[in-house]
Write a protein that holds these residues in place. Structure first.
Motif, PDB file in Angstrom:
ATOM      1  N   GLY A  28       6.975  60.344  32.720  1.00 22.78           N
ATOM      2  CA  GLY A  28       7.781  60.703  33.184  1.00 22.78           C
ATOM      3  C   GLY A  28       6.015  61.276  34.355  1.00 22.78           C
ATOM      4  N   PRO A  29       6.311  62.151  35.144  1.00 25.98           N
ATOM      5  CA  PRO A  29       4.868  62.444  35.612  1.00 25.98           C
ATOM      6  C   PRO A  29       3.516  63.484  35.562  1.00 25.98           C
ATOM      7  N   LEU A  30       2.148  63.053  35.872  1.00 22.61           N
ATOM      8  CA  LEU A  30       1.214  63.905  34.521  1.00 22.61           C
ATOM      9  C   LEU A  30       1.320  65.364  34.759  1.00 22.61           C
ATOM     10  N   PRO A  31       1.700  66.245  33.533  1.00 16.88           N
ATOM     11  CA  PRO A  31       1.497  67.331  33.279  1.00 16.88           C
ATOM     12  C   PRO A  31      -0.026  67.318  34.336  1.00 16.88           C
ATOM     13  N   GLY A  32       0.022  68.754  35.348  1.00 17.70           N
ATOM     14  CA  GLY A  32      -1.044  69.195  36.038  1.00 17.70           C
ATOM     15  C   GLY A  32      -1.768  70.142  35.082  1.00 17.70           C
ATOM     16  N   GLU A  33      -1.341  70.740  33.969  1.00 19.92           N
ATOM     17  CA  GLU A  33      -1.501  71.622  33.054  1.00 19.92           C
ATOM     18  C   GLU A  33      -3.040  71.142  32.277  1.00 19.92           C
ATOM     19  N   ILE A  34      -2.141  70.110  31.998  1.00 26.79           N
ATOM     20  CA  ILE A  34      -3.574  69.155  30.922  1.00 26.79           C
ATOM     21  C   ILE A  34      -4.838  69.071  31.975  1.00 26.79           C
ATOM     22  N   PHE A  35      -4.809  69.096  33.229  1.00 29.14           N
ATOM     23  CA  PHE A  35      -6.555  68.858  33.531  1.00 29.14           C
ATOM     24  C   PHE A  35      -6.675  70.756  33.919  1.00 29.14           C
ATOM     25  N   SER A  36      -5.971  71.613  33.600  1.00 29.18           N
ATOM     26  CA  SER A  36      -6.351  72.464  33.845  1.00 29.18           C
ATOM     27  C   SER A  36      -7.425  73.086  32.614  1.00 29.18           C
ATOM     28  N   LEU A  37      -7.155  72.635  31.035  1.00 30.26           N
ATOM     29  CA  LEU A  37      -8.386  73.220  30.207  1.00 30.26           C
ATOM     30  C   LEU A  37      -9.597  72.896  30.959  1.00 30.26           C
ATOM     31  N   SER A  38     -10.124  73.531  30.688  1.00 32.27           N
ATOM     32  CA  SER A  38     -11.794  73.575  30.981  1.00 32.27           C
ATOM     33  C   SER A  38     -12.776  73.274  29.896  1.00 32.27           C
ATOM     34  N   SER A  39     -11.294  73.306  28.565  1.00 34.89           N
ATOM     35  CA  SER A  39     -12.140  73.166  27.294  1.00 34.89           C
ATOM     36  C   SER A  39     -12.697  71.827  27.136  1.00 34.89           C
ATOM     37  N   LEU A  40     -12.211  70.885  27.664  1.00 31.32           N
ATOM     38  CA  LEU A  40     -11.986  69.816  27.511  1.00 31.32           C
ATOM     39  C   LEU A  40     -13.382  68.857  27.548  1.00 31.32           C
ATOM     40  N   SER A  41     -14.142  68.695  26.642  1.00 30.23           N
ATOM     41  CA  SER A  41     -15.584  68.489  27.206  1.00 30.23           C
ATOM     42  C   SER A  41     -15.506  67.024  26.415  1.00 30.23           C
ATOM     43  N   TYR A  42     -15.035  66.248  26.152  1.00 30.37           N
ATOM     44  CA  TYR A  42     -15.103  65.321  25.627  1.00 30.37           C
ATOM     45  C   TYR A  42     -14.577  63.682  26.105  1.00 30.37           C
ATOM     46  N   VAL A  43     -13.009  63.748  25.734  1.00 31.24           N
ATOM     47  CA  VAL A  43     -12.618  62.911  25.731  1.00 31.24           C
ATOM     48  C   VAL A  43     -10.901  63.016  26.028  1.00 31.24           C
ATOM     49  N   LEU A  44      -9.701  62.266  27.141  1.00 35.80           N
ATOM     50  CA  LEU A  44      -9.096  62.833  27.606  1.00 35.80           C
ATOM     51  C   LEU A  44      -8.243  61.270  27.979  1.00 35.80           C
ATOM     52  N   ASP A  45      -7.546  60.612  27.174  1.00 34.18           N
ATOM     53  CA  ASP A  45      -7.192  59.577  26.475  1.00 34.18           C
ATOM     54  C   ASP A  45      -5.746  59.276  27.015  1.00 34.18           C
ATOM     55  N   LEU A  46      -4.879  59.067  27.906  1.00 35.51           N
ATOM     56  CA  LEU A  46      -3.721  58.820  28.413  1.00 35.51           C
ATOM     57  C   LEU A  46      -3.248  57.645  28.871  1.00 35.51           C
ATOM     58  N   SER A  47      -4.181  56.598  28.160  1.00 33.46           N
ATOM     59  CA  SER A  47      -4.353  54.917  28.836  1.00 33.46           C
ATOM     60  C   SER A  47      -2.610  53.847  27.837  1.00 33.46           C
ATOM     61  N   ARG A  48      -2.269  53.511  28.529  1.00 35.30           N
ATOM     62  CA  ARG A  48      -1.414  52.609  27.482  1.00 35.30           C
ATOM     63  C   ARG A  48      -0.510  53.255  27.882  1.00 35.30           C
ATOM     64  N   ASN A  49       0.395  53.517  28.286  1.00 33.23           N
ATOM     65  CA  ASN A  49       1.710  54.445  28.971  1.00 33.23           C
ATOM     66  C   ASN A  49       2.610  54.592  29.830  1.00 33.23           C
ATOM     67  N   HIS A  50       3.639  55.180  30.053  1.00 35.49           N
ATOM     68  CA  HIS A  50       4.520  55.134  30.955  1.00 35.49           C
ATOM     69  C   HIS A  50       4.580  56.156  32.244  1.00 35.49           C
ATOM     70  N   PHE A  51       3.314  56.755  32.377  1.00 39.65           N
ATOM     71  CA  PHE A  51       3.158  57.992  32.957  1.00 39.65           C
ATOM     72  C   PHE A  51       3.358  57.380  35.162  1.00 39.65           C
TER      73      PHE A  51
END
Length: 588
Positions: A28-51
């Protein structure tokens, strides 16, 4: 084996710092909500899926993120300019998708980027010239796209770039002959049939010559416009170079002393490695400051495993900082003991702005400095538990063993010269480790009679230095013994040697002498009494500890105990306490 879309409610996790969803079957599409998390400061890893679908413009909300991995999915569309808002990113991997269109020029404004991977997409157009202005970029992967035109010449002037893969594109024209293009292992260009020139080792065909008419036209342009411009630029360059050399001549010592932490047993690390490990030396990673610099917590891959480290960065603008770095490297390269801070390696290089950079990478001590445990009221922002009697005796025994090793069991012998609670760090299981060897002195001979740089009047920290240093006395192991005695009194009285009560001739040592032997319980740390059950049991230990501390802090250096004797005494006190603890537990 997670399937389906990511829930939009993930945007409710407002304290999320790290998020890894790799190697699943999410779609499915990447949820824009996860990109609005200003607390994310180390890593966001969405690799090797079917987005699928595109990369939403909300990705620009990840302004604090360090690593963004969305490779090997089914994403398409153009790369959003909003990526440039991610100014803290060090690694961006979007390879293995179906992104199309041109590479946004705005990516070149991401000055902290160290790795950019856009391999195996459907990108078209030219490689932006601006990518060559990213001074900190180490690795650039653009292979298996439909990029065309010539290779930007700006890429050859990037001192940090050591890996460039542009293979299997539609590039043509001259290959530059400097920088990364001279690295036969770091530069990959296969699958671009119209490239020419470059260094001879690339075995590319020579570039075709221009017609005589074009040559004459170009010559006129060069004669009328370019040559005067080049002359002006050259003059400016010479002037700037002169100022630069003069500045560095004034700032740096004429001779650079190589640190002792060399060889195969110490891994090689770069400024980039340490920058990544500490999230760009962020304030959030700062765990301490000292006379010559700061200490940051970081995470590095060492021996194929990720571990926490402490990165001690030296402030080279501070007088004596470079000398402290060299001294600490020399000392740490000679010692190995369970109660000494473990050194991993050192780094002496240039940062992204070509400024000198020096740092030492050490084992990370999760419980911090002893000073924060002895005086929790001063460090109210970092509350700790109160140390028990057994914990204090164990710490005292640990640090005594460390000094005994330095004085008597390593070759050549070493005097620490700055022994204090702030330089005593607590590791796993509250085991104490002595650190900070920036003022350490290495003895020339085994007897310790003659020392390197034995000037003593400025060595150490006020309150912990022995009285003979104020009279210009010789640096010797007995000075560390005196400092140990002061620390021992501080551990059991809760009073720093610089406490405001010590005025008009009253010192911490005199304070202890007035109470010894009959009134030692009058000077005991009230915090210690608050966690122990009976005053009677503590009294005997307080008596023994005070007696030992006073024997270490005698005025004449020759009257003080040696550290080997101190270790023996500490072990006796600790062993007796351990037996009492076992008896008490058995009784209960």
């Amino acid at each position: 084996m997670l399937e389906g879309p990511l829930p939009m409610s993930i945007g409710n996790l407002q304290q999320l710092v790290s998020a890894t969803f790799s190697n699943n079957a999410l779609s499915g599409p990447l949820p824009g909500e996860i990109f609005s998390l200003s607390s994310l400061s180390y890593v966001l890893d969405l690799s090797r899926n079917h987005f699928s679908s595109s990369l939403p413009s909300q990705v620009g909300g990840l302004s604090k993120l360090t690593y963004l991995y969305i490779h090997e999915n089914n994403l398409s569309g153009m790369l959003p300019d909003a990526l440039s808002n991610c100014q803290s990113l060090m690694e961006l991997r979007l390879d293995g998708n179906y992104f199309n269109g041109m590479i946004p020029l705005s990516i070149s404004t991401m000055r902290g980027l160290v790795l950019l991977n856009l391999t195996k997409n459907r990108l078209t157009g030219e490689i932006p010239q601006g990518l060559g202005l990213m001074n900190g970029l180490n690795e650039l992967y653009l292979a298996h796209n439909d990029l065309s035109a010539q290779i930007p010449e700006t890429l050859e002037s990037m001192p940090s770039l050591y890996r460039l893969d542009i293979s299997f594109n539609l590039l043509d024209g001259q290959v530059p002959a400097h920088g990364v293009f001279t690295n036969l292992t770091g530069f990959t260009f296969y699958g671009n049939g119209k490239l020419c020139g470059g260094i001879q080792e690339l075995h590319l065909p020579s570039c075709p010559t221009k017609t005589i008419e074009n040559s004459q036209r170009i010559s006129r342009v060069i004669r009328n416009a370019v040559i005067p411009s080049i002359t002006i630029i050259f003059v400016c360059f010479i002037v700037a170079l002169g100022f630069f050399l003069l500045k560095n001549k004034l700032r740096l010592p004429s001779t650079r002393v190589a640190p002792s932490l060399t060889g195969d047993m110490y891994p090689r690390v770069s400024y980039s490695n340490l920058f990544q490990a500490t999230n760009g030396f962020r304030t959030e990673n700062l765990v301490g400051t000292g006379r010559y610099g700061c200490v940051y917590m970081g995470r590095m891959t060492l021996d194929k495993s990720v571990r926490n480290v402490a990165v001690k960065v030296f402030d080279l603008e501070q007088s004596g900082s470079s000398e402290s770095f060299v001294a600490e490297c020399k000392a740490l390269g000679k010692i190995r003991h369970r109660n000494l801070i473990g050194v991993i390696t050192c780094c002496s290089c240039s940062d992204f702005n070509q400024n000198d950079f020096k740092a030492i990478v050490l084992d990370f001590m999760p419980y911090g400095g002893l000073d924060k445990w002895l005086h929790p009221g001063i460090y109210a922002s970092n509350p700790v538990k109160i140390l028990t009697l057994m914990q204090r005796l164990s710490i005292a025994s640990d640090i005594a063993a460390a000094l005994d090793y330095l004085h008597n069991h390593c070759r050549p012998n070493i005097v620490h010269c700055d022994f204090k609670p702030g330089n005593i760090l607590l590791g796993d299981d509250m085991v104490a480790h002595v650190g900070d060897f920036g003022l350490a002195k290495i003895l020339i001979d085994p007897e310790g009679e003659q020392l390197v740089n034995s000037k003593s009047s400025i060595v150490g920290t006020i309150g912990y230095v022995p009285p003979e240093y104020g009279e210009g006395g010789q640096i010797s192991p007995s000075a560390d013994v005196y400092s140990f005695g002061i620390v021992l009194l501080e551990m059991f009285t809760g009073k720093e040697p610089t406490h405001p009560m010590f005025t008009e001739g009253l010192t911490l040592v005199e304070y202890a002498k007035l109470a010894y032997p009959a009134q030692v319980m009058d000077i005991i740390d009230p915090l210690l009494l608050s966690v122990e059950k009976t005053r009677e049991d503590i009294n005997s230990y307080m008596y023994s500890v005070t007696r030992l501390a006073l024997a270490c802090t005698r005025k004449r250096p020759t009257d003080r105990l040696s550290m080997s004797n101190v270790v023996a005494e500490m072990n006796k006190i600790k062993a007796h306490c351990a037996v009492e603890v076992i008896r008490e537990c058995s009784y209960e």
